[in-house]
Design a protein around this motif. Sequence first.
Motif, mmCIF file in Angstrom:
data_model
loop_
_atom_site.group_PDB
_atom_site.id
_atom_site.type_symbol
_atom_site.label_atom_id
_atom_site.label_comp_id
_atom_site.label_asym_id
_atom_site.label_seq_id
_atom_site.Cartn_x
_atom_site.Cartn_y
_atom_site.Cartn_z
ATOM 1 N N MET A 77 45.631 51.452 4.464
ATOM 2 C CA MET A 77 46.022 51.300 3.075
ATOM 3 C C MET A 77 47.036 50.169 2.902
ATOM 4 S SD MET A 77 44.445 52.943 0.923
ATOM 5 C CE MET A 77 45.066 53.355 -0.651
ATOM 6 N N ALA A 78 47.926 50.040 3.885
ATOM 7 C CA ALA A 78 48.936 48.985 3.795
ATOM 8 C C ALA A 78 48.283 47.603 3.830
ATOM 9 C CB ALA A 78 49.952 49.123 4.927
ATOM 10 N N ALA A 79 47.244 47.440 4.634
ATOM 11 C CA ALA A 79 46.538 46.160 4.689
ATOM 12 C C ALA A 79 45.824 45.881 3.368
ATOM 13 C CB ALA A 79 45.541 46.165 5.839
ATOM 14 N N PHE A 80 45.285 46.910 2.753
ATOM 15 C CA PHE A 80 44.627 46.778 1.454
ATOM 16 C C PHE A 80 45.619 46.338 0.383
ATOM 17 C CE2 PHE A 80 43.343 49.103 -2.481
ATOM 18 C CZ PHE A 80 42.259 48.306 -2.806
ATOM 19 N N VAL A 81 46.780 46.972 0.346
ATOM 20 C CA VAL A 81 47.810 46.608 -0.640
ATOM 21 C C VAL A 81 48.338 45.198 -0.358
ATOM 22 C CG1 VAL A 81 50.108 47.193 -1.517
ATOM 23 C CG2 VAL A 81 48.438 48.998 -1.123
ATOM 24 N N ALA A 82 48.522 44.864 0.913
ATOM 25 C CA ALA A 82 49.007 43.518 1.259
ATOM 26 C C ALA A 82 47.997 42.444 0.842
ATOM 27 C CB ALA A 82 49.290 43.428 2.754
ATOM 28 N N GLY A 83 46.721 42.706 1.042
ATOM 29 C CA GLY A 83 45.694 41.757 0.617
ATOM 30 C C GLY A 83 45.693 41.563 -0.891
ATOM 31 N N ASN A 84 45.833 42.652 -1.634
ATOM 32 C CA ASN A 84 45.889 42.542 -3.093
ATOM 33 C C ASN A 84 47.157 41.848 -3.555
ATOM 34 O OD1 ASN A 84 43.481 43.708 -4.232
ATOM 35 N ND2 ASN A 84 44.131 45.588 -3.246
ATOM 36 N N PHE A 85 48.252 42.034 -2.840
ATOM 37 C CA PHE A 85 49.510 41.358 -3.147
ATOM 38 C C PHE A 85 49.348 39.844 -3.013
ATOM 39 C CE2 PHE A 85 53.731 39.844 -1.756
ATOM 40 C CZ PHE A 85 54.483 40.246 -2.854
ATOM 41 N N VAL A 86 48.704 39.414 -1.942
ATOM 42 C CA VAL A 86 48.471 37.981 -1.735
ATOM 43 C C VAL A 86 47.513 37.442 -2.795
ATOM 44 C CG1 VAL A 86 47.410 36.323 -0.141
ATOM 45 C CG2 VAL A 86 49.009 38.014 0.716
ATOM 46 N N ALA A 87 46.466 38.198 -3.097
ATOM 47 C CA ALA A 87 45.508 37.762 -4.116
ATOM 48 C C ALA A 87 46.188 37.612 -5.475
ATOM 49 C CB ALA A 87 44.354 38.753 -4.211
ATOM 50 N N LEU A 88 47.078 38.533 -5.786
ATOM 51 C CA LEU A 88 47.797 38.459 -7.058
ATOM 52 C C LEU A 88 48.635 37.185 -7.148
ATOM 53 C CD1 LEU A 88 48.758 39.789 -9.730
ATOM 54 C CD2 LEU A 88 50.681 40.605 -8.406
ATOM 55 N N HIS A 89 49.301 36.818 -6.070
ATOM 56 C CA HIS A 89 50.110 35.597 -6.092
ATOM 57 C C HIS A 89 49.238 34.364 -6.261
ATOM 58 C CE1 HIS A 89 54.131 37.062 -5.580
ATOM 59 N NE2 HIS A 89 53.735 37.866 -4.622
ATOM 60 N N ILE A 90 48.061 34.368 -5.677
ATOM 61 C CA ILE A 90 47.155 33.233 -5.867
ATOM 62 C C ILE A 90 46.662 33.181 -7.306
ATOM 63 C CG2 ILE A 90 44.904 32.304 -5.201
ATOM 64 C CD1 ILE A 90 45.533 33.317 -2.365
ATOM 65 N N LEU A 91 46.350 34.343 -7.881
ATOM 66 C CA LEU A 91 45.923 34.369 -9.280
ATOM 67 C C LEU A 91 47.033 33.894 -10.209
ATOM 68 C CD1 LEU A 91 43.980 37.743 -9.383
ATOM 69 C CD2 LEU A 91 43.021 35.443 -9.514
ATOM 70 N N LEU A 92 48.255 34.349 -9.958
ATOM 71 C CA LEU A 92 49.380 33.907 -10.798
ATOM 72 C C LEU A 92 49.635 32.414 -10.635
ATOM 73 C CD1 LEU A 92 51.937 36.831 -10.453
ATOM 74 C CD2 LEU A 92 50.648 36.168 -12.483
ATOM 75 N N ALA A 93 49.586 31.928 -9.396
ATOM 76 C CA ALA A 93 49.793 30.496 -9.175
ATOM 77 C C ALA A 93 48.690 29.689 -9.836
ATOM 78 C CB ALA A 93 49.840 30.201 -7.682
ATOM 79 N N GLY A 94 47.462 30.162 -9.747
ATOM 80 C CA GLY A 94 46.359 29.451 -10.396
ATOM 81 C C GLY A 94 46.504 29.417 -11.901
ATOM 82 N N LYS A 95 46.979 30.499 -12.481
ATOM 83 C CA LYS A 95 47.142 30.544 -13.934
ATOM 84 C C LYS A 95 48.312 29.675 -14.388
ATOM 85 C CE LYS A 95 45.911 32.016 -17.921
ATOM 86 N NZ LYS A 95 44.707 31.498 -18.504
ATOM 87 N N VAL A 96 49.424 29.744 -13.662
ATOM 88 C CA VAL A 96 50.602 28.972 -14.058
ATOM 89 C C VAL A 96 50.403 27.492 -13.753
ATOM 90 C CG1 VAL A 96 53.043 28.597 -13.553
ATOM 91 C CG2 VAL A 96 52.193 30.901 -13.924
ATOM 92 N N LEU A 97 49.831 27.175 -12.605
ATOM 93 C CA LEU A 97 49.669 25.775 -12.236
ATOM 94 C C LEU A 97 48.580 25.079 -13.046
ATOM 95 C CD1 LEU A 97 50.137 25.929 -8.382
ATOM 96 C CD2 LEU A 97 51.775 25.212 -10.114
ATOM 97 N N SER A 98 47.655 25.853 -13.614
ATOM 98 C CA SER A 98 46.634 25.220 -14.450
ATOM 99 C C SER A 98 47.223 24.735 -15.776
ATOM 100 C CB SER A 98 45.475 26.180 -14.706
ATOM 101 O OG SER A 98 45.927 27.286 -15.462
ATOM 102 N N ASP A 99 48.272 25.412 -16.242
ATOM 103 C CA ASP A 99 48.952 25.006 -17.470
ATOM 104 C C ASP A 99 50.380 25.550 -17.404
ATOM 105 O OD1 ASP A 99 49.687 24.171 -19.958
ATOM 106 O OD2 ASP A 99 48.457 25.620 -21.039
ATOM 107 N N PHE A 100 51.363 24.676 -17.264
ATOM 108 C CA PHE A 100 52.742 25.113 -17.045
ATOM 109 C C PHE A 100 53.329 25.870 -18.234
ATOM 110 C CE2 PHE A 100 52.617 21.832 -13.712
ATOM 111 C CZ PHE A 100 53.013 22.625 -12.656
ATOM 112 N N SER A 101 52.738 25.741 -19.402
ATOM 113 C CA SER A 101 53.230 26.519 -20.536
ATOM 114 C C SER A 101 52.932 28.008 -20.357
ATOM 115 C CB SER A 101 52.615 26.017 -21.838
ATOM 116 O OG SER A 101 51.224 26.256 -21.845
#
Length: 151
Positions: A1-25
Amino acid sequence: MAAFVAGNFVALHILLAGKVLSDFSNFDYYFKTEIWSPPAVYLLVVAFYTLGLCWNALLPTLVALILTETLRIRSAWFYVLAAGFGALMLDVMCSRYDLVQMRSFCHGLNLSELLIVTVAGMAAGYVFWRLAGCRAGDWSSKVRSVALARD
């Protein structure tokens, strides 16, 4: 379960970075409040969205885990490609059908947003493989050896 949560944690950071870096506003849109500072809001967003991603990806992950444990698949490529394809399909399903109300962050289907979602899924698959998947099926051989030792 910890590996599952860690994978989703990393995926979330990539999604947030993709959303913020696509438009800084978007940074002000997601992380600006009058009550809390941006780091506090960021931590709240990460905590709640990680739980949301875990809930959303639980059933497809369980199906993949049953397959990998049964067949003793230890290939990193399988985990990476299966997670990337699963994230892509889940995002497409969520955008096509109103019944599924979970979305990663995309509002429409365009190539750049689907690519970000796929990369996030692939990163989650790699993190999961690195923490738990590289030992897929090992537990069954240990159970058999303990049972043979008792006899």
